[in-house]
Design a protein around this motif. Structure first.
Motif, short mmCIF file in Angstrom:
data_model
loop_
_atom_site.label_atom_id
_atom_site.label_comp_id
_atom_site.label_asym_id
_atom_site.label_seq_id
_atom_site.Cartn_x
_atom_site.Cartn_y
_atom_site.Cartn_z
N GLY A 62 0.81 -1.21 0.00
CA GLY A 62 0.00 0.00 0.00
C GLY A 62 0.84 1.26 0.00
N GLY A 63 1.94 1.24 0.73
CA GLY A 63 2.83 2.40 0.76
C GLY A 63 3.47 2.68 -0.58
N LEU A 64 3.87 1.62 -1.27
CA LEU A 64 4.46 1.78 -2.60
C LEU A 64 3.42 2.33 -3.57
CD1 LEU A 64 6.81 -0.70 -4.37
CD2 LEU A 64 4.90 0.29 -5.60
N VAL A 65 2.22 1.76 -3.56
CA VAL A 65 1.16 2.21 -4.46
C VAL A 65 0.85 3.69 -4.22
CG1 VAL A 65 -1.29 1.95 -5.06
CG2 VAL A 65 0.15 -0.07 -4.76
N GLU A 66 0.76 4.06 -2.96
CA GLU A 66 0.46 5.46 -2.61
C GLU A 66 1.57 6.39 -3.07
OE1 GLU A 66 0.03 7.85 1.51
OE2 GLU A 66 -1.18 6.02 1.35
N THR A 67 2.81 6.00 -2.85
CA THR A 67 3.95 6.85 -3.21
C THR A 67 4.04 7.07 -4.72
OG1 THR A 67 5.15 6.12 -1.24
CG2 THR A 67 6.44 7.15 -2.99
N ILE A 68 3.69 6.07 -5.52
CA ILE A 68 3.77 6.25 -6.98
C ILE A 68 2.50 6.88 -7.54
CG2 ILE A 68 5.48 4.42 -7.25
CD1 ILE A 68 3.21 2.67 -8.47
N GLY A 69 1.59 7.31 -6.66
CA GLY A 69 0.43 8.08 -7.11
C GLY A 69 -0.86 7.31 -7.22
N SER A 70 -0.92 6.09 -6.68
CA SER A 70 -2.13 5.26 -6.73
C SER A 70 -2.74 5.17 -8.13
CB SER A 70 -3.17 5.78 -5.74
OG SER A 70 -2.65 5.79 -4.43
N PRO A 71 -1.94 4.79 -9.12
CA PRO A 71 -2.46 4.72 -10.49
C PRO A 71 -3.38 3.51 -10.70
CG PRO A 71 -0.25 3.84 -10.44
CD PRO A 71 -0.53 4.37 -9.05
N GLU A 72 -4.18 3.57 -11.76
CA GLU A 72 -5.03 2.43 -12.11
C GLU A 72 -4.26 1.39 -12.91
OE1 GLU A 72 -8.64 3.66 -13.98
OE2 GLU A 72 -9.15 5.02 -12.34
N ALA A 73 -3.14 1.80 -13.49
CA ALA A 73 -2.27 0.90 -14.25
C ALA A 73 -0.83 1.31 -13.98
CB ALA A 73 -2.58 0.96 -15.73
N VAL A 74 0.07 0.34 -14.08
CA VAL A 74 1.49 0.61 -13.86
C VAL A 74 2.31 0.13 -15.04
CG1 VAL A 74 1.38 0.55 -11.34
CG2 VAL A 74 1.83 -1.56 -12.59
N GLN A 75 3.50 0.69 -15.14
CA GLN A 75 4.48 0.21 -16.10
C GLN A 75 5.63 -0.39 -15.29
OE1 GLN A 75 5.11 3.86 -18.47
NE2 GLN A 75 4.18 2.71 -20.14
N ILE A 76 6.27 -1.38 -15.84
CA ILE A 76 7.36 -2.08 -15.16
C ILE A 76 8.52 -2.20 -16.11
CG2 ILE A 76 8.07 -4.25 -14.08
CD1 ILE A 76 5.14 -4.58 -13.17
N ALA A 77 9.71 -1.91 -15.60
CA ALA A 77 10.94 -2.06 -16.37
C ALA A 77 11.94 -2.80 -15.49
CB ALA A 77 11.48 -0.70 -16.79
N VAL A 78 12.91 -3.42 -16.12
CA VAL A 78 13.91 -4.20 -15.39
C VAL A 78 15.32 -3.73 -15.74
CG1 VAL A 78 12.44 -6.25 -15.25
CG2 VAL A 78 14.03 -6.01 -17.16
N ASN A 79 16.24 -3.98 -14.83
CA ASN A 79 17.66 -3.90 -15.13
C ASN A 79 18.30 -5.13 -14.49
OD1 ASN A 79 18.09 -3.34 -12.39
ND2 ASN A 79 18.68 -1.21 -12.71
N GLU A 80 19.61 -5.19 -14.43
CA GLU A 80 20.27 -6.38 -13.91
C GLU A 80 20.04 -6.58 -12.42
OE1 GLU A 80 24.39 -6.42 -14.94
OE2 GLU A 80 23.98 -6.45 -17.10
N GLU A 81 19.67 -5.50 -11.72
CA GLU A 81 19.54 -5.57 -10.27
C GLU A 81 18.11 -5.80 -9.78
OE1 GLU A 81 22.31 -5.63 -8.40
OE2 GLU A 81 23.34 -5.53 -10.34
N GLY A 82 17.10 -5.34 -10.55
CA GLY A 82 15.74 -5.46 -10.05
C GLY A 82 14.74 -4.82 -11.00
N ILE A 83 13.63 -4.36 -10.43
CA ILE A 83 12.57 -3.77 -11.25
C ILE A 83 12.23 -2.36 -10.77
CG2 ILE A 83 11.62 -6.05 -11.72
CD1 ILE A 83 9.20 -5.29 -9.99
N VAL A 84 11.68 -1.60 -11.69
CA VAL A 84 11.15 -0.29 -11.34
C VAL A 84 9.67 -0.31 -11.74
CG1 VAL A 84 11.82 0.81 -13.53
CG2 VAL A 84 11.52 2.20 -11.48
N VAL A 85 8.84 0.28 -10.87
CA VAL A 85 7.40 0.31 -11.08
C VAL A 85 6.93 1.75 -10.96
CG1 VAL A 85 5.16 -0.49 -10.23
CG2 VAL A 85 7.17 -1.95 -9.98
N GLY A 86 6.14 2.19 -11.93
CA GLY A 86 5.62 3.55 -11.89
C GLY A 86 4.39 3.71 -12.75
N ALA A 87 3.76 4.85 -12.61
CA ALA A 87 2.58 5.14 -13.44
C ALA A 87 3.00 5.38 -14.88
CB ALA A 87 1.83 6.34 -12.88
#
Length: 152
Positions: A62-87
């Protein structure tokens, strides 16, 4: 007026039966189990569920969702270390619907779970989910996105 011994009650089949005189007439015994207190742990930023019977999904705190703006959809990208999630992420045209379950957000995508499982060699042999606790918030075009490392 009837006393307890004469009182009629309905049983599960809808038939009336005579009630016992008192609680002691049933010979109840207390259970031997004790209440186990669950110590709340640190909430994870992201959990990935990968099961044959209970589906494949990614749960965002819930904290992550709230911090990224509580979007209805997210985009996800990866690098060698992990993932990034955002609106909205740069150079990314794929959106995943974010279903709200309480405060948490859930992405139901077996293809995404399989891709992340393969990319990061996630092991689900003895478990149904893998959780990640570290999160770093980055700014992209005046919006917050969440980076969650899968490798250290």
């Amino acid at each position: 007026m009837m006393n307890n011994a004469e009182e009629m009650v309905a049983n599960e089949q809808g038939r009336e039966t005579e009630a016992a005189d008192s609680y002691s007439g049933y010979n109840f015994k207390p259970v031997t189990s004790k209440q186990a207190s669950k110590i709340a742990g640190i909430p994870s930023a992201i959990s990935i569920v990968n099961t044959a019977n209970h589906g494949k999904r990614i749960t965002l705190s819930g904290g992550l969702v709230e911090t990224i703006g509580s979007p209805e959809a997210v985009q996800i990208a990866v690098n060698e270390e992990g993932i990034v999630v955002g609106a909205e992420l740069p150079n990314n045209e794929t959106y995943f619907t974010l279903k709200q379950i309480g405060r948490k957000g859930v992405v139901y995508s077996s293809e995404l779970v399989e891709e992340l499982t393969s990319l990061f060699n996630l092991d689900f042999n003895d478990r149904s989910s893998v959780s990640f606790y570290d999160v770093t918030y980055l700014t992209v075009d005046d919006a917050e996105v969440a980076f969650v490392p899968f490798r250290k």
